[in-house]
Design an enzyme around this catalytic site. Structure first.
Site, PDB file in Angstrom:
ATOM      1  N   ASP A   1      -1.122   1.658  -2.618  1.00  0.00           N
ATOM      2  CA  ASP A   1       0.264   1.845  -3.001  1.00  0.00           C
ATOM      3  C   ASP A   1       0.915   3.399  -2.898  1.00  0.00           C
ATOM      4  O   ASP A   1       2.066   3.486  -2.707  1.00  0.00           O
ATOM      5  CB  ASP A   1       0.202   1.536  -4.581  1.00  0.00           C
ATOM      6  CG  ASP A   1       0.231   0.106  -4.786  1.00  0.00           C
ATOM      7  OD1 ASP A   1       0.029  -0.613  -3.954  1.00  0.00           O
ATOM      8  OD2 ASP A   1       0.769  -0.331  -5.908  1.00  0.00           O
TER       9      ASP A   1
ATOM     10  N   CYS B   1      -8.031  -0.380  -7.590  1.00  0.00           N
ATOM     11  CA  CYS B   1      -6.724  -0.306  -7.378  1.00  0.00           C
ATOM     12  C   CYS B   1      -5.922  -1.488  -7.674  1.00  0.00           C
ATOM     13  O   CYS B   1      -6.183  -2.677  -7.903  1.00  0.00           O
ATOM     14  CB  CYS B   1      -6.652   0.142  -5.906  1.00  0.00           C
ATOM     15  SG  CYS B   1      -7.498   1.560  -5.385  1.00  0.00           S
TER      16      CYS B   1
ATOM     17  N   LYS C   1      -3.224  -3.943  -6.789  1.00  0.00           N
ATOM     18  CA  LYS C   1      -3.244  -5.397  -6.588  1.00  0.00           C
ATOM     19  C   LYS C   1      -4.526  -6.136  -6.238  1.00  0.00           C
ATOM     20  O   LYS C   1      -4.622  -7.446  -6.653  1.00  0.00           O
ATOM     21  CB  LYS C   1      -2.193  -5.618  -5.646  1.00  0.00           C
ATOM     22  CG  LYS C   1      -0.927  -5.056  -5.549  1.00  0.00           C
ATOM     23  CD  LYS C   1      -0.283  -5.174  -6.884  1.00  0.00           C
ATOM     24  CE  LYS C   1       0.784  -4.067  -7.006  1.00  0.00           C
ATOM     25  NZ  LYS C   1       0.460  -2.586  -6.775  1.00  0.00           N
TER      26      LYS C   1
ATOM     27  N   CYS D   1      -6.523   6.758  -8.463  1.00  0.00           N
ATOM     28  CA  CYS D   1      -5.934   8.028  -9.008  1.00  0.00           C
ATOM     29  C   CYS D   1      -6.145   8.183 -10.388  1.00  0.00           C
ATOM     30  O   CYS D   1      -6.388   7.457 -11.141  1.00  0.00           O
ATOM     31  CB  CYS D   1      -4.489   7.840  -8.650  1.00  0.00           C
ATOM     32  SG  CYS D   1      -4.158   7.475  -6.945  1.00  0.00           S
TER      33      CYS D   1
ATOM     34  N   SER E   1       5.761   2.252 -10.885  1.00  0.00           N
ATOM     35  CA  SER E   1       4.109   2.669 -10.726  1.00  0.00           C
ATOM     36  C   SER E   1       3.490   3.066 -12.164  1.00  0.00           C
ATOM     37  O   SER E   1       4.425   3.443 -12.892  1.00  0.00           O
ATOM     38  CB  SER E   1       4.116   4.025  -9.718  1.00  0.00           C
ATOM     39  OG  SER E   1       2.906   4.879  -9.881  1.00  0.00           O
TER      40      SER E   1
END
Length: 547
Positions: free
Chosen positions: A78, A119, A121, A191, A464
């Protein structure tokens, strides 16, 4: 065993012949066949190490008496897709992931499934597939990235996004922005903060679908390799005991996932994903459930981006088992893939740092980290990460600044055309409208970087997990289907009340009816994946699942 359908009896001689060509032995023909759905690729930082983890899963499966069969699953980063046309493809990829795993599992009649994934999705897509196929399944999430460092402070990806706004405002040089860019992301993993990827890992563990402690272990820590091996071993126990995914994904376990989500102050995207997972599992779930749980569960972990703590700090404080311990009285007892109940895991855990996992008597906020708003602007609901909103913006009334799409909004922000007190409305970014319901991290981060304190942002798209500030997404109905957000005009007064859970367009009904009579759907030409998605996707209050 399900796999007997492809390997037992004289009629399956051709099938066995193909299996033998893979190196499957006579002895292995009698063992359970276990699928490993591996999201490895070398474009997503959260996935680049999954090949090594999958090897440990394979070792565990073989050691426990199974035959592993690995197959690939796509994954979109993303962060790389953010801020341009690529972001429209992110949410639709969740459905593709679920479909592709189902296709492999069902076509090959696999007995069990290990999902190796990280992550935004990818994790929910795998969980959707597990619930849909309803075979023994377990999820190994790949773990968060270590924090970056520059000038004596911790960094994450959001610092770079907000750096764009600081540079546009003249508060940062191009050289400083380059230094930030180079230092923020030091290696593999999802992240660093409690963004969507890590929130999904946490609630997967809280749901009981990962082994205890899995979610917070950093990607580069040897403990992640060890739990990968244990995950491979454990799937054979689930197969032998016939514990299927829907035995774990239950109304009680989904409520536990929401409870942990609220306590952590997680991403708004988890609302979409939990709705979709619940639908696949046959569990009834509505938006009001999130509000009911939010009202009773304190927000006890001040995680990035709203707070100071990265996932690394949560791991060192005891991880999700320690959070469960703190929340013991708020949880439903439920089964987990470990064989222990969720309450047994909670009672056995240790809290190593009370500044990270705070007592429920001394929370960050007395209520949970997410709220669902409704009102004349969002009759079907909208979602906000209340944990990331300063208290002075919990009640706000201001004039609308309306933008048909993210790019127009971003141009106005970077051109500093927005005034303090404005309520930015970014529409036609919903599931059907964009299509694909893209995230809006670039506008929200630019607002933060430019130093705005009293600007709210409302969209029928998504935000996000790295978003902070008064940002309201998932507005239902979306503009593309003629929802009230399509009727907003510049200067209209909008009322936001997080305390009352309200989102209202303060325009007389007769004027709105006049606008509705003049409104026309947009003429568009779509093709490929996005065309099919736009035709079949449900609204956000249904999890944006495809019909």
């Amino acid at each position: 065993m399900r796999s007997d359908e492809v390997k037992s009896g004289y009629q399956r001689a051709p099938n066995r012949s193909l299996l033998r060509s893979l190196g499957v032995t006579d002895r292995e023909m009698d063992l359970p066949f276990i699928g490993i759905a591996n999201a490895w690729n070398n474009i997503v930082p959260g996935h680049i190490h999954l090949r090594a983890l999958s090897e440990k899963v394979r070792e565990g499966i073989c050691a426990a008496g199974g035959v592993p069969f690995e197959f690939g699953v796509i994954g979109i980063c993303d962060g790389i897709a953010m801020g341009h046309e690529g972001m429209k493809y992110s949410l639709p990829s969740r459905e593709n992931i679920a479909d592709s795993v189902e296709l492999m599992v069902e076509a090959h009649r696999l007995d069990g499934l290990v999902c190796v994934c990280t992550c935004d999705k990818i994790v929910p897509g795998m969980l959707m597939a597990a619930a849909r196929c309803n075979i023994p399944a377990i999820v190994l999430t790949g773990g968060p990235m270590l924090t970056g460092h520059l000038g004596g402070r911790d960094l994450s990806l959001i610092d770079v996004f907000e750096g764009v706004g600081k540079y546009a405002a003249g508060g940062m040089s191009e050289e400083d922005l380059k230094d930030l860019e180079c230092a923020a992301m030091p290696g593999c993993g999802s992240c660093q903060g409690l963004y969507t990827a890590n929130t999904m890992a946490c609630i997967t563990e809280a749901m009981g679908m990962s082994l205890p402690g899995c979610a917070a272990i950093p990607a580069v820590d040897a403990a992640k390799m060890r739990i990968a091996r244990e995950t491979g071993e454990r799937i054979l126990v689930l197969v032998n005991e016939e514990v299927n995914a829907r035995d774990i994904i239950t109304p009680e376990s989904i409520k536990n996932a929401i409870t942990v989500d609220m306590a952590l102050g997680g991403s708004t995207n988890t609302v979409l994903h939990l709705m979709a997972i619940a639908e696949e599992a046959g569990v009834e779930l509505d938006l009001e459930t999130f509000n009911r749980i939010s009202e009773g569960v304190p927000h006890i972990c001040h995680m990035q981006p709203a707070g100071p703590h990265p996932m690394q700090a949560l791991y060192q404080a005891g991880g999700i088992p320690a959070v469960l311990k703190r929340l013991e009285s708020y949880l439903n007892d439920a089964a987990t893939v470990s064989g222990q109940s969720i309450l047994a895991i909670a009672r056995a855990a240790r809290i190593m740092d009370e500044s990270v996992i705070r007592p429920v008597t001394d929370p960050v906020h007395t209520g949970g980290g997410l709220r669902v708003l409704s009102g004349s602007l969002a009759p079907g609901g909208a979602v906000i990460k209340s944990a990331a909103v300063n208290e002075e913006m919990w009640e706000h009334r201001g004039p609308a600044r309306v933008f048909d799409g993210e790019q127009a909004a971003m141009k106005a922000i970077l051109g500093q055309e927005i005034q303090e007190g404005d309520v930015m409305v970014i529409r036609y970014e919903g599931p059907r409208g964009a299509p694909g319901m893209p995230e809006m991290l670039s506008p929200t981060s630019a607002l933060m970087g430019l130093g705005y304190q009293r600007v709210a942002l409302i969209t029928d798209g998504r935000f996000s997990g790295g978003t902070r500030g008064p940002c309201i997404g998932h507005v239902v109905p979306e503009a593309e289907v003629g929802g009230p957000i399509a009727l907003v005009e510049d200067g209209d007064e909008i009322l936001i009340s997080l305390n009352e859970k309200r989102l209202d367009l303060l325009v007389p009904g007769n004027i709105l009816e006049e606008r509705r009579a003049a409104w026309q759907p947009r003429a568009r030409r779509l093709s490929g994946v996005l065309a099919r998605y736009a035709e079949t996707v449900e609204q956000a209050d249904r999890g944006a699942v495809q019909r």
